[in-house]
Write an enzyme that holds these catalytic residues in place. Sequence first.
Site, PDB file in Angstrom:
ATOM      1  CG  ASP A   1      11.215 -86.132 -84.312  1.00  0.00           C
ATOM      2  OD1 ASP A   1      10.591 -85.106 -83.968  1.00  0.00           O
ATOM      3  OD2 ASP A   1      11.563 -87.015 -83.518  1.00  0.00           O
TER       4      ASP A   1
ATOM      5  CB  SER B   1       9.427 -95.688 -81.199  1.00  0.00           C
ATOM      6  OG  SER B   1      10.039 -94.507 -81.651  1.00  0.00           O
TER       7      SER B   1
END
Length: 406
Positions: free
Chosen positions: A126, A178
């Site tokens: 990301d 996560s």
Amino acid sequence: MGDIKKVVLAYSGGLDTSIIIPWLKENYDNCEVIAVSGDVGQGTELDGLEEKAIKTGASKLYVEDLNKEFIEDYVFPTIKADAVYESKYLLGTSFARPIIAKRIVEIALKEGADAICHGCTGKGNDQVRFELAIKAFAPDMKIIAPWREWSLKSRDEEIDYAEAHNIPLKITRETNYSKDKNIWHISHEGLDLEDPANEPMYNKEGFLELGVSPEQAPDKPTYVTISFDKGIPVAVDGEKLGAVEIVKKLNQLGGENGIGIVDLVENRLVGMKSRGVYETPGGTILYHAHNKLEEITLDRDTYHFKQEVGLRFAELVYFGQWYTPLRKALSAFVDSTQETVTGDVKLKLYKGNIIDAGVTSPYSLYDPDIATFDEDEVYNQKDSAGFINLFGLPIKVQAKKNLIKE
């Protein structure tokens, strides 16, 4: 650090970004922090974000509704390309980052910010996706990535920091997966999933969020018909729906039937292998239906070449290269192939399986008069002899040369 007076933060309210606001103020001379949340379908995760952001030190919070643009301008073009990363991953996090980052840049420029901050780790994909998008629209903007600066080394240490600063969290150390959730999918990483030898706890209460495991799905199948117009889904079971509504409807049907659960060890862009569990119920149905319709509406050479394009397209999306000339060029090619991808696809959903139950199109290239095993008057089977002789000529010539050598 004294030059940074105003920072725009990509804010989700999760563990990372929750502690970043006070961290920024502590380490960047009490700079102003403006939080921005891109709403791409996180649902209740956005509840109470403004109060939380302000209490932890932000001057304001933008919550931007990006759902329609996300599905129409990022998801649907990727479906049309049949782009799947490493045969399994339907790119749920990957194509959500560019649209969020683009909006963050727009707000940063409007607010006169000195920097943009994100909470991506130095190990993940990301960080690349966010920063490439930022470079595409604000090439000179300073980027702050706390995971590349602070002394915190783990999610446990982040929780310690949050507790020391009285920052409320929606997770515990035991449920500290996560996760990334949007209207398209949810991903699960970390904890027991870090060992590929461990079977995911699909039937554990609270693990799956978008549906049930195949074992828990109904014993009776569900039929669904999806209608496409030039490669774009436009209706479910004959009911015309908008893009967002179609995804929501298929998420519901797919989730109820245990569709779209993937356990994948993927090759991250940054070089490591990473294990994750993805839930993409509606997306899995849409990909399957779209590909089924292309089976009868695309000629062989286009269909085969498009499979190659899909692999490259998926890499571009996964690598964060959405705003590149190549991605735009590939989308232009894909769009040209979709002119005849119109019709209806009927599917049977049953305990995690998608079973084809019929496909029709006014542009179908399937001709039963030619394909039939019965007697016909349109196909001369004697023609195949000459075709095979010419098609096999290189093999024949090579074989004769080999015999001479022997």
